[in-house]
Design an enzyme around this catalytic site. Structure first.
Site, PDB file in Angstrom:
ATOM      1  N   ARG A  12       0.808  -1.212   0.000  1.00  0.00           N
ATOM      2  CA  ARG A  12       0.000   0.000   0.000  1.00  0.00           C
ATOM      3  C   ARG A  12       0.844   1.265   0.000  1.00  0.00           C
ATOM      4  O   ARG A  12       0.367   2.321  -0.426  1.00  0.00           O
ATOM      5  CB  ARG A  12      -0.960   0.011   1.202  1.00  0.00           C
ATOM      6  CG  ARG A  12      -2.005  -1.096   1.174  1.00  0.00           C
ATOM      7  CD  ARG A  12      -2.826  -1.085  -0.119  1.00  0.00           C
ATOM      8  NE  ARG A  12      -3.911  -2.041  -0.079  1.00  0.00           N
ATOM      9  CZ  ARG A  12      -3.836  -3.311  -0.449  1.00  0.00           C
ATOM     10  NH1 ARG A  12      -2.683  -3.798  -0.906  1.00  0.00           N
ATOM     11  NH2 ARG A  12      -4.876  -4.097  -0.372  1.00  0.00           N
ATOM     12  N   GLY A  39       5.013   8.005  25.602  1.00  0.00           N
ATOM     13  CA  GLY A  39       3.837   8.391  24.838  1.00  0.00           C
ATOM     14  C   GLY A  39       4.123   8.792  23.412  1.00  0.00           C
ATOM     15  O   GLY A  39       3.278   8.588  22.527  1.00  0.00           O
ATOM     16  N   ASP A  60      15.737   3.331  26.202  1.00  0.00           N
ATOM     17  CA  ASP A  60      14.976   3.778  27.376  1.00  0.00           C
ATOM     18  C   ASP A  60      15.383   2.914  28.561  1.00  0.00           C
ATOM     19  O   ASP A  60      15.412   1.690  28.446  1.00  0.00           O
ATOM     20  CB  ASP A  60      13.466   3.659  27.134  1.00  0.00           C
ATOM     21  CG  ASP A  60      12.649   4.535  28.076  1.00  0.00           C
ATOM     22  OD1 ASP A  60      12.928   4.514  29.297  1.00  0.00           O
ATOM     23  OD2 ASP A  60      11.742   5.239  27.602  1.00  0.00           O
ATOM     24  N   LYS A  84      10.980  -1.042  29.517  1.00  0.00           N
ATOM     25  CA  LYS A  84      10.290  -0.553  28.330  1.00  0.00           C
ATOM     26  C   LYS A  84      11.008  -0.961  27.042  1.00  0.00           C
ATOM     27  O   LYS A  84      10.366  -1.382  26.076  1.00  0.00           O
ATOM     28  CB  LYS A  84      10.163   0.972  28.389  1.00  0.00           C
ATOM     29  CG  LYS A  84       9.152   1.474  29.391  1.00  0.00           C
ATOM     30  CD  LYS A  84       9.016   2.987  29.323  1.00  0.00           C
ATOM     31  CE  LYS A  84       7.971   3.476  30.324  1.00  0.00           C
ATOM     32  NZ  LYS A  84       7.829   4.949  30.297  1.00  0.00           N
ATOM     33  N   ASP A 128      11.007  13.318  27.454  1.00  0.00           N
ATOM     34  CA  ASP A 128      10.320  14.427  28.124  1.00  0.00           C
ATOM     35  C   ASP A 128      11.250  15.074  29.153  1.00  0.00           C
ATOM     36  O   ASP A 128      10.802  15.654  30.126  1.00  0.00           O
ATOM     37  CB  ASP A 128       9.024  13.960  28.795  1.00  0.00           C
ATOM     38  CG  ASP A 128       9.254  12.920  29.878  1.00  0.00           C
ATOM     39  OD1 ASP A 128      10.420  12.524  30.102  1.00  0.00           O
ATOM     40  OD2 ASP A 128       8.274  12.493  30.527  1.00  0.00           O
ATOM     41  N   ASN A 129      12.554  14.986  28.868  1.00  0.00           N
ATOM     42  CA  ASN A 129      13.565  15.528  29.770  1.00  0.00           C
ATOM     43  C   ASN A 129      14.390  16.563  29.029  1.00  0.00           C
ATOM     44  O   ASN A 129      14.999  16.259  27.993  1.00  0.00           O
ATOM     45  CB  ASN A 129      14.454  14.388  30.295  1.00  0.00           C
ATOM     46  CG  ASN A 129      15.521  14.880  31.254  1.00  0.00           C
ATOM     47  OD1 ASN A 129      16.506  15.468  30.840  1.00  0.00           O
ATOM     48  ND2 ASN A 129      15.311  14.624  32.535  1.00  0.00           N
ATOM     49  N   CYS A 174      19.399  26.959  19.480  1.00  0.00           N
ATOM     50  CA  CYS A 174      19.058  28.277  18.933  1.00  0.00           C
ATOM     51  C   CYS A 174      17.648  28.668  19.368  1.00  0.00           C
ATOM     52  O   CYS A 174      17.365  29.846  19.615  1.00  0.00           O
ATOM     53  CB  CYS A 174      19.117  28.257  17.409  1.00  0.00           C
ATOM     54  SG  CYS A 174      20.754  28.026  16.697  1.00  0.00           S
ATOM     55  N   CYS A 187       4.910  15.003  31.579  1.00  0.00           N
ATOM     56  CA  CYS A 187       3.624  14.305  31.732  1.00  0.00           C
ATOM     57  C   CYS A 187       3.327  13.956  33.184  1.00  0.00           C
ATOM     58  O   CYS A 187       2.184  14.023  33.630  1.00  0.00           O
ATOM     59  CB  CYS A 187       3.630  13.037  30.876  1.00  0.00           C
ATOM     60  SG  CYS A 187       3.730  13.335  29.109  1.00  0.00           S
ATOM     61  N   CYS A 247      25.771  25.336  17.635  1.00  0.00           N
ATOM     62  CA  CYS A 247      25.995  25.447  16.188  1.00  0.00           C
ATOM     63  C   CYS A 247      26.484  26.807  15.735  1.00  0.00           C
ATOM     64  O   CYS A 247      26.712  27.018  14.545  1.00  0.00           O
ATOM     65  CB  CYS A 247      24.731  25.077  15.429  1.00  0.00           C
ATOM     66  SG  CYS A 247      23.386  26.278  15.621  1.00  0.00           S
TER      67      CYS A 247
END
Length: 249
Positions: A12, A39, A60, A84, A128-129, A174, A187, A247
């Site tokens: 597909r 998540g 993780d 995880k 999320d850190n 930046c 979260c 950078c």
């Protein structure tokens, strides 16, 4: 050369003019690292595995908790207490046994990432850190690897990607200078609606696939602000900052 089984599995997307057999071969030879299997990492990993990305590195060091199950769709109730990265690898292997999956049951640190990022073609930051996100940004810039970054809090998401193949900016620092940022809520402290993570994590997977296919990447150097409560999208073009500690020239 794709096998008959691969042509059937990916039929597909192979029929799409943007993909074709040549594009599918690019995906099956690609190597992606996903840092964070919560998540965002859950839907991103599911779609990348289903699309036939040849090699996935899952990073993780956390274990599955009952509170994760509201949004981390890779995991089931009987997975509580298990690592995880290990469970995610098992789930993805069951979904697509034709790809190679490596679980890294550890938290990402800079020295480890420096060695490992060089072995992949692209990185997804699904953490999320804030500190780890800045580390991923630095390492990917040094290694000249593209990175797709995202975060979600409440109903609100952010998505941006950087292509460091030429060793140039702009970069995450930046946009959010590390010396000016305090740790933000995540979260576990601010709450989040599960489907918003599904939307943004799926967008990360889509941007990664587009990059590997050589298609235009809408989030490249462009911050997308996704408000799922109102189904609204805003964009902000990010210029390089000459004084950026990562950078800047």
């Amino acid at each position: 050369m794709l096998s008959n089984k691969e042509l059937q599995r990916y039929s597909r997307q192979v029929m799409l003019p943007q993909v074709g057999e040549e594009g599918q071969e690019k995906l099956t030879s690609a190597r992606i690292m996903i840092v964070g299997l919560g998540g965002l990492g859950s839907p991103a990993a599911l779609y990348l595995a289903a699309a036939g990305i040849g090699e996935l590195h899952l990073v993780d060091g956390d274990h599955i908790d009952l509170s994760n199950l509201q949004r981390q769709v890779l995991y089931k109730t009987n997975h509580q207490g298990k690592p995880k990265a290990v469970v995610a690898a098992q789930q993805l292997s069951a979904a697509n046994p034709a790809i190679r999956i490596f679980s890294h049951n550890q938290m990402a640190n800079e020295s480890w990432l420096r060695e490992q990022v060089k072995q992949v073609d692209l990185v997804l930051d699904c953490t999320d850190n804030l500190e780890i996100r800045h580390t991923i940004n630095r390492v990917c810039h040094q290694a000249r690897r593209p990175v797709v970054m995202a975060s979600v809090q409440g109903f609100s998401g952010q998505l941006i990607s950087f292509d460091f193949s030429e060793g140039k900016g702009p970069c995450y620092a930046c946009l959010f200078p590390p010396q000016e940022q305090a740790e933000t809520q995540n979260c576990s402290t601010a709450g989040v609606i599960g489907p918003a993570l599904g939307v943004v994590g799926s967008m990360q997977a889509l941007e990664a696939i587009k990059y590997l296919l050589g298609l235009p990447v809408s989030s490249l150097n462009t911050l997308h602000l996704i408000e799922t409560e109102t189904i609204a999208l805003q964009t902000l073009q990010l210029p390089s900052q000459s004084n950026c500690p990562v950078c800047g020239v």
